[in-house]
Design a protein around this motif. Structure first.
Motif, short mmCIF file in Angstrom:
data_model
loop_
_atom_site.label_atom_id
_atom_site.label_comp_id
_atom_site.label_asym_id
_atom_site.label_seq_id
_atom_site.Cartn_x
_atom_site.Cartn_y
_atom_site.Cartn_z
N LEU A 63 1.02 -0.67 27.31
CA LEU A 63 1.38 0.33 26.32
C LEU A 63 0.97 -0.11 24.91
O LEU A 63 1.18 -1.25 24.53
N ARG A 64 0.37 0.80 24.14
CA ARG A 64 0.10 0.51 22.74
C ARG A 64 1.37 0.79 21.94
O ARG A 64 2.04 1.80 22.17
N VAL A 65 1.68 -0.10 21.02
CA VAL A 65 2.91 0.03 20.22
C VAL A 65 2.53 0.16 18.76
O VAL A 65 1.78 -0.67 18.22
N GLY A 66 3.06 1.19 18.12
CA GLY A 66 2.77 1.44 16.72
C GLY A 66 3.99 1.24 15.85
O GLY A 66 5.13 1.53 16.25
N ILE A 67 3.75 0.73 14.66
CA ILE A 67 4.80 0.59 13.64
C ILE A 67 4.65 1.78 12.70
O ILE A 67 3.63 1.95 12.05
N GLY A 68 5.69 2.58 12.61
CA GLY A 68 5.56 3.77 11.78
C GLY A 68 6.77 4.05 10.90
O GLY A 68 7.58 4.86 11.30
N ILE A 69 6.93 3.41 9.79
CA ILE A 69 6.02 2.52 9.08
C ILE A 69 6.81 1.36 8.49
O ILE A 69 8.04 1.44 8.38
N ALA A 70 6.09 0.31 8.06
CA ALA A 70 6.69 -0.79 7.30
C ALA A 70 6.40 -0.56 5.81
O ALA A 70 5.24 -0.47 5.42
N PRO A 71 7.43 -0.44 4.98
CA PRO A 71 7.19 -0.23 3.54
C PRO A 71 6.59 -1.48 2.88
O PRO A 71 7.18 -2.57 2.96
N VAL A 72 5.46 -1.32 2.24
CA VAL A 72 4.80 -2.49 1.64
C VAL A 72 5.59 -3.03 0.46
O VAL A 72 5.44 -4.21 0.11
N ALA A 73 6.42 -2.21 -0.15
CA ALA A 73 7.21 -2.69 -1.28
C ALA A 73 8.19 -3.78 -0.86
O ALA A 73 8.61 -4.60 -1.69
N LEU A 74 8.55 -3.81 0.43
CA LEU A 74 9.51 -4.80 0.92
C LEU A 74 8.85 -6.07 1.41
O LEU A 74 9.55 -7.05 1.70
N ARG A 75 7.50 -6.10 1.52
CA ARG A 75 6.86 -7.19 2.24
C ARG A 75 5.72 -7.83 1.44
O ARG A 75 4.79 -7.14 1.03
N ASN A 76 5.80 -9.12 1.29
CA ASN A 76 4.66 -9.85 0.74
C ASN A 76 3.52 -9.78 1.75
O ASN A 76 3.73 -10.03 2.94
N PRO A 77 2.31 -9.42 1.32
CA PRO A 77 1.21 -9.27 2.28
C PRO A 77 0.91 -10.52 3.09
O PRO A 77 0.49 -10.41 4.25
N ALA A 78 1.12 -11.70 2.52
CA ALA A 78 0.87 -12.93 3.28
C ALA A 78 1.85 -13.06 4.44
O ALA A 78 1.47 -13.39 5.57
#
Length: 298
Positions: A63-78
């Motif tokens: 099964l393909r699993v999608g994240i819909g969605i992760a807010p970028v304001a909460l997460r450091n890109p690294a």
């Protein structure tokens, strides 16, 4: 579910109000019944999408699993790239990373509202993709700072990064830098056509080789309008208010099973390459079974 390009991928959402301990079983059921995707959500106060996606992937085989969605304001890109890389290495080619602005009020509640949401989203996508690709990333942007960072364990295949966005500038941004766009529940063929104009304008000046159009849609199968209204009315009314339309104007798959194939076909004809159904009301497993049976009878 899909064997050719003539039909959209069919996925189902694990609703945020369900207890997290039900996720593994629901994911296994969705896979067993022949769906293509399972999507998880991340709304403030409910559950984390990275952990939820991992649970769903661990409970399934293909099964393909999608994240819909992760807010970028909460997460450091690294940190985000590190998390996504771990999942993508263990479950290659089965993850879709959905990113977005996040609900403005929620971001304010946790002190994470960016000065420029557009810059935060674009810079986060660029930095995250570069890190996942094994590059040494340096980016001194308006919202994101990454200075000479490289992942030790990047994935062999970079998962697609898609956005969940609504407004014209964000849709154009998605077309320019993302691998796909998630269209929120309630939007029908006409709204998809309008969104695609902005996405394609962005694609014209971007460098992404393809773009997946993912449409979320409410699902409630039944012939009793009164029961449907009782089980879906609050959710539909809230979404209609958020979109600024009347509840009756929302595009949904609420109604008889016989209507499902035509409505999915209409979304596909408007450009949807993936249709993700969000079961509302009691017994979501039964909703999944009935919807897939109706689609298989096309």
């Amino acid at each position: 579910m899909t064997d050719t390009d003539t039909q959209p991928r069919i996925g189902f959402m694990f609703d945020r109000d369900r207890a997290p301990e039900e996720l593994a079983g629901f994911a296994a059921t969705v896979e067993e019944l022949g769906a293509d995707d399972l999507w998880v959500v991340e709304d403030l106060g409910w559950t984390g999408a990275i952990s939820a996606a991992t649970v769903a992937l661990a409970a399934t085989r293909t099964l393909r699993v999608g994240i819909g969605i992760a807010p970028v304001a909460l997460r450091n890109p690294a940190v985000l790239a590190m998390e996504l890389a771990t999942i993508a290495r263990i479950y290659p080619e089965r993850l879709v990373a959905g990113l977005g602005h996040g609900v403005t009020e929620w971001m304010r509640q946790v002190g994470a509202a960016p000065a420029s949401p557009l810059a935060r989203l674009e810079e986060s996508i660029v930095a995250t993709r570069g890190l996942l690709a094994g590059e040494t990333v340096t980016l001194h942007g308006r919202e994101v700072t990454i200075d000479g960072v490289r992942l030790v364990h990047p994935p062999a295949v970079v998962p697609p990064i898609v956005t969940g966005v609504v407004k014209p500038k964000s849709l154009a941004l998605s077309g320019r830098v993302a691998d796909g766009t998630i269209i929120a529940e309630g939007n029908g063929p006409a709204e998809l056509a309008a969104a695609r104009e902005h996405i394609e304008a962005g694609r014209a000046i971007g460098d992404r080789p393809s773009h997946e159009l993912i449409v979320f849609a409410y699902l409630h199968v039944g012939d009793d309008p009164g029961r449907a209204a009782a089980e879906t009315g609050e959710m539909v009314s809230g979404q209609a208010e958020w979109l600024g339309v009347a509840p009756a104007d929302l595009f949904t798959l609420i109604g008889p099973a016989a209507d499902i194939p035509a409505k999915v076909a209409a979304l596909h004809a408007a450009g949807a390459t993936t249709v993700v159904l969000r079961p509302l009301g009691s017994d979501p497993d039964s909703q999944v079974r009935t919807a897939l049976a109706a689609l298989s009878a096309r």
